[in-house]
Motif scaffolding. Structure first.
Motif, short mmCIF file in Angstrom:
data_model
loop_
_atom_site.label_atom_id
_atom_site.label_comp_id
_atom_site.label_asym_id
_atom_site.label_seq_id
_atom_site.Cartn_x
_atom_site.Cartn_y
_atom_site.Cartn_z
N GLU A 181 100.39 74.77 92.03
CA GLU A 181 100.78 73.36 92.02
C GLU A 181 99.93 72.56 91.04
N ASN A 182 98.60 72.84 91.05
CA ASN A 182 97.70 72.16 90.11
C ASN A 182 98.13 72.44 88.67
N PHE A 183 98.45 73.69 88.41
CA PHE A 183 98.84 74.08 87.05
C PHE A 183 100.14 73.38 86.65
N ARG A 184 101.09 73.31 87.60
CA ARG A 184 102.37 72.70 87.31
C ARG A 184 102.19 71.25 86.87
N ASP A 185 101.19 70.58 87.49
CA ASP A 185 100.96 69.17 87.17
C ASP A 185 100.54 68.95 85.72
N VAL A 186 99.94 69.97 85.10
CA VAL A 186 99.45 69.74 83.73
C VAL A 186 100.30 70.46 82.69
N GLY A 187 101.17 71.35 83.12
CA GLY A 187 102.02 72.03 82.14
C GLY A 187 101.72 73.51 81.99
N ILE A 188 101.26 74.13 83.07
CA ILE A 188 101.12 75.59 83.06
C ILE A 188 102.04 76.12 84.16
N ASP A 189 102.95 77.00 83.78
CA ASP A 189 103.88 77.56 84.75
C ASP A 189 103.33 78.92 85.18
N LEU A 190 102.74 78.94 86.36
CA LEU A 190 102.09 80.16 86.85
C LEU A 190 103.05 80.95 87.73
N GLU A 191 103.26 82.19 87.36
CA GLU A 191 104.12 83.06 88.16
C GLU A 191 103.26 84.17 88.75
N PHE A 192 103.56 84.51 90.02
CA PHE A 192 102.75 85.54 90.67
C PHE A 192 103.44 86.89 90.67
N VAL A 193 102.65 87.92 90.55
CA VAL A 193 103.13 89.28 90.81
C VAL A 193 102.30 89.73 92.00
N VAL A 194 102.94 89.86 93.16
CA VAL A 194 102.18 90.14 94.37
C VAL A 194 102.17 91.65 94.63
N MET A 195 101.01 92.16 94.89
CA MET A 195 100.94 93.56 95.30
C MET A 195 99.79 93.76 96.27
N ASP A 196 99.78 94.94 96.85
CA ASP A 196 98.76 95.31 97.80
C ASP A 196 97.39 95.30 97.12
N TRP A 197 96.35 95.05 97.89
CA TRP A 197 94.99 94.90 97.36
C TRP A 197 94.55 96.13 96.57
N GLU A 198 94.79 97.32 97.10
CA GLU A 198 94.36 98.53 96.39
C GLU A 198 95.15 98.68 95.08
N ALA A 199 96.44 98.29 95.12
CA ALA A 199 97.26 98.36 93.90
C ALA A 199 96.73 97.38 92.87
N LEU A 200 96.33 96.21 93.33
CA LEU A 200 95.74 95.22 92.42
C LEU A 200 94.47 95.77 91.79
N ARG A 201 93.65 96.42 92.63
CA ARG A 201 92.40 96.98 92.10
C ARG A 201 92.67 98.05 91.06
N ALA A 202 93.72 98.81 91.29
CA ALA A 202 94.09 99.85 90.32
C ALA A 202 94.51 99.19 89.00
N ARG A 203 95.25 98.06 89.09
CA ARG A 203 95.64 97.34 87.88
C ARG A 203 94.40 96.80 87.16
#
Lengths: 556, 298
Positions: free
Chosen positions: A413-435
């Protein structure tokens, strides 16, 4: 099944009460609906001994045989409790960042002529819990355990856990019974920090149990202030005071320390309110008012931790543009997040908090400045109507991740207010760590511009050198997003080869200032590491460290 | 829709259309006399309409955060159902959340009914090696509990709407196929099917004319009972972070983030759970009602 009446009889039966309690706790952990438990109060039996019961956030009892598993929380509770490193953290002060003190080594020095060689003088008279003596042979035996694959005592499980810590060690040898030489692959002034996490298991006990690390894990023997008394896999580990501890000043005040894995935050709260435990790690911020209302002490102190977005500076990433990196840092309403976190966090102004000796004097002041962010974005050609699109990997939970989903949603929401469109890629914690370990350049990370991986910063390597230096890419280093800055590289090299701690601190402060000025990451908040303690718990000093000393703590 | 098995018991056939209507008329008449099913259908319809027309009826922007307004209690004059941990209007988020949750409840079941039903009928009608191949393949899926399977597939595919849709559909295909297969196998050996075959009707004609009409009822009843399971598993996936991507409102995901607040705003925290409960409960009861109404032996 035991009855409470029996338990009232003699001190001997206190063990039985313990078992009774074990069964109850077992039941508790299986009840997911922790809500109902908040109102359940089960009378704590009168115990002859002073017991401190701690609910950890880990999902299982960490490995007890030497190098603990379950990440850094495993290290916290089964590292320096049962074992010692050659070097220890000084955890006796709440007012300054924890520093290093002699542990199993009384002193150490690097060879003036060959900066890769270190001499460690060992402490005399230290005994393992089984009575055998700690000496140079025990040191080399344990290093073989971790790093010499053909040694009979080599243990893959422990070796994996410690791999981040022994990476720079090339060789080791005994010089005499109380002197050891450790050689590093390249000059490495950070070695003593790494040695705080390498622990020493008893060779004698390993022989006694038939050279079997699994059996050793059931009845471990180290040199630490606590001895393992009882180990129930997946359920609990109980430690008792080691009366022969070499440092009598740190003799545990409690007779017994019970460590319970309890991964669900609300379950931990319920257990504390129901007097099933005396101490819980990481209560959820919104439960804090309820805990305080019940007279619990919520203890928090700054420690080296930051909740960031580690970003990619590769060609396909918008963050390659310094203006966008700075704008992202200025767009975040950190005070709002601190409110979300019940005040148990500190707005970040960089990797480290301004009170840290390595903070330095960055010229880029990280604060909430949406106007400034908009201006920077406008310079880069973006606006609220034409936002810059970024994609960041987040996980719904994880060690040190605080409240990852709501926090990221707020930042979006903070980003949207200034002009950054943040999109999430959600994954499991261990998968994130692997990334995270794979690096921004890995095929699976194509189109990903950042990872939300919280960071513990207890030594110069992990805090500053490895995340920033271009010659430290993941997975051996921590530079995820190809951050590349000549001045940073120069300072990182200088820090590695400067052996005078005061001088090195100055270089690290310069390095940190440079990283902040380059907006290397998007820094959000520092966790205050909250833990909630029953009012009966006395003597705890919340150190500014990932580690905490449980020896002065007792339940009255 | 024709139903020859039922019609065989009745007066001599005079034409396909009137007879087919009579079966559904019977069903309709029975349902109309069942207050529980009617109430549940009304509630579900209400939730469905609210979800469809969410932008028109939601009182606030479901994405707008405000730390000053976080966790307002249920009954607040501006936010009737309070706000969530980021100060977003809960009523609006529940209304919007219904879109995703209902979609995830119905869509996998619809897809699984079409795919599983077709495969089941093929397996049942063809019999032999083809039956063996299809059904044994599904037996492998059967070896895993459905929730575990959904979590595993979603875990492999990654979070996101499409992936959870795929995983849930895959989870529901085997049971639907099994129902279709067993009914088809029974029908296949009926005399009237034999008779049709003897008169030289093509397999395609027998399946569409005789088999499908008999299989549809049981499959529909079974599928309707899966909707509640689907809603619950889909919410579960989102709860675990494997379903909908935040900040998209979805009941399961809302439950996950709100549960941290259970000690200070318990009412707010359980609201998404209440919605999941009501929706799955209603679809379950409707399924029961349908079974009763469509059971020709009653």
């Amino acid at each position: 099944m035991y009855h409470l009446q029996n338990a009232m009889q003699a001190a001997k039966t206190s063990v039985r009460i313990e078992k009774e309690e074990t069964m109850r706790l077992n039941l508790i952990r299986r009840l997911v609906g922790a809500v109902a438990l908040g109102t359940l109060t089960i009378a704590s039996p009168a115990l002859a001994e002073k017991v401190l019961r701690v609910a950890m956030t880990v999902a299982d009892v960490p490995l007890t045989s030497g190098q603990p598993s379950q990440g850094n929380e495993g290290m916290r509770f089964l590292g320096p409790t049962v074992y010692d490193g050659l070097v220890l953290w000084d955890l006796s002060s709440a007012d300054k960042a924890a520093s290093l003190v002699p542990g199993l080594a009384e002193s150490w020095a690097v060879d003036e002529n060959d900066k890769t060689k270190w001499i460690f003088k060992l402490r005399r008279g230290v005994k393992f819990h089984d009575g055998s003596e700690f000496n140079a042979d025990a040191v080399t035996w344990n290093f073989d355990k971790l790093m010499k694959r053909d040694a009979p005592q080599f243990d893959q499980a422990q070796s994996v856990q410690a791999s981040q810590l022994y990476g720079s060690i090339a060789s080791w040898r005994k010089i005499d019974d109380y002197t050891v030489e450790i050689a590093t692959k390249a000059p490495d002034s950070v070695l003593p920090y790494n040695l705080t996490g390498l622990f020493f298991s008893s060779p004698k006990r390993w022989e006694e149990v038939g050279r079997d690390w699994n059996k050793f894990a059931a009845q471990p023997s180290g040199t630490g202030p606590w001895k393992v008394d009882k180990f129930v896999p997946r359920e609990r580990v109980e430690l008792v005071r080691n009366t022969n501890y070499w440092n009598q000043k740190r003799l545990p005040k409690s007779d017994r320390l019970v460590l319970l894995p309890m991964p669900d935050a609300n379950t931990r709260v319920a257990a504390l309110l129901a007097n099933q435990v005396d101490w819980i790690e990481a209560p959820p911020p919104d439960a804090v008012p309820r805990l305080k209302q019940s007279g619990m002490n919520v203890v928090a102190n700054v420690y080296p931790h930051v909740w960031p977005y580690q970003i990619s500076l590769m060609d396909d990433s918008p963050f390659k543009d310094l203006r966008i990196r700075k704008a992202a840092n200025l767009a975040i309403d950190r005070d709002g997040l601190v409110k979300l976190l019940g005040g148990l966090a500190l707005p970040a102004k960089g990797m480290l908090d301004p009170g840290h000796p390595w903070f330095g004097k960055p010229s880029f002041d990280i604060k909430y400045d949406p106007e400034g962010a908009r201006k920077l974005l406008a310079e880069a050609g973006y606006s609220e109507k034409n936002p810059v699109k970024v994609r960041i990997v987040i996980a719904p939970s994880g060690s040190g991740q605080m409240l990852p989903l709501p926090m990221s949603e707020y930042i979006k929401e903070n980003f949207r207010d200034v002009g950054i469109d943040l999109e999430f890629v959600v994954m499991d914690w261990e998968a994130l760590r692997a990334r995270r370990r794979a690096g921004a350049w890995a095929p699976e990370n194509k189109g990903i511009h950042g990872v939300n991986n919280s960071w513990g910063l207890w030594d110069p390597d992990i805090a500053l050198i490895k995340p920033s230096a271009s010659f430290e890419p993941v997975p051996t280093g921590f530079n995820w997003g190809q951050f590349n800055d000549a001045k940073v590289d120069e300072l990182a090299r200088a820090a590695k080869t400067t052996f005078d701690p005061a001088q090195r601190d100055k270089i690290l402060a310069e390095l940190h200032a440079r990283i902040v000025d380059q907006a290397m990451w998007i820094w959000v908040v520092h966790d205050l590491g909250p833990r909630a303690l029953s009012p009966k718990v006395k003597g705890f000093v919340p150190a500014q460290s990932w580690y905490q000393d449980l020896t002065p703590v007792e339940v009255q | 829709m024709p139903n020859l098995a039922l019609d065989d018991l009745r007066a001599p056939p005079t034409g396909l259309r009137p007879r087919s209507r009579s079966f559904w008329q019977t069903v309709g008449r029975r349902l109309a006399r069942d207050p529980v099913t009617l109430t549940c259908a009304a509630v579900l319809l209400l939730i469905l309409l609210a979800a469809i027309f969410a932008p028109l009826i939601a009182p606030h922007d479901p994405y707008r955060t405000s730390m000053a307004r976080r966790l307002l209690a249920v009954g607040d004059h501006r936010h009737w159902l309070g706000t969530d941990e980021l100060g977003r209007d809960l009523l609006s988020r529940l209304i919007y959340g219904g879109r995703m949750s209902l979609f995830m409840g119905f869509m996998p079941v619809v897809l699984a009914t079409i795919i599983g039903g077709t495969l089941g009928v093929i397996a049942g009608y063809a019999g032999g090696a083809l039956n063996m191949a299809i059904m044994r393949l599904f037996d492998i899926f059967y070896a895993f509990p459905s929730v575990l399977l959904a979590v595993a597939i979603s875990g492999v595919l990654g979070a996101g709407l499409v992936n959870s849709l795929v995983s849930l559909t895959l989870v529901f295909i085997p049971p639907v196929a099994r129902v279709a297969e067993s009914v088809t196998t029974q029908i296949r050996n009926q005399d009237y099917v034999e008779a049709a075959r003897a008169t030289g009707a093509a397999s395609w004609r027998i399946v569409t004319g005789h088999v499908l009409s008999n299989v549809t009822g049981p499959i529909l009843i079974y599928a309707s009972s899966l909707i509640s399971v689907s809603i619950v598993i889909a919410s579960g996936l989102s709860f675990l972070g494997l379903g909908v991507v935040p900040p998209e409102p979805e009941w399961g995901l809302m439950l996950n983030t709100l549960r941290q607040a259970i000690y200070i705003a318990p009412l707010n925290a359980i609201l998404p759970g209440v919605m999941i409960f009501i929706t799955s409960m209603c679809s379950n009861l409707i399924s029961d009602g349908l079974r009763g109404a469509m059971d020709v032996k009653v």
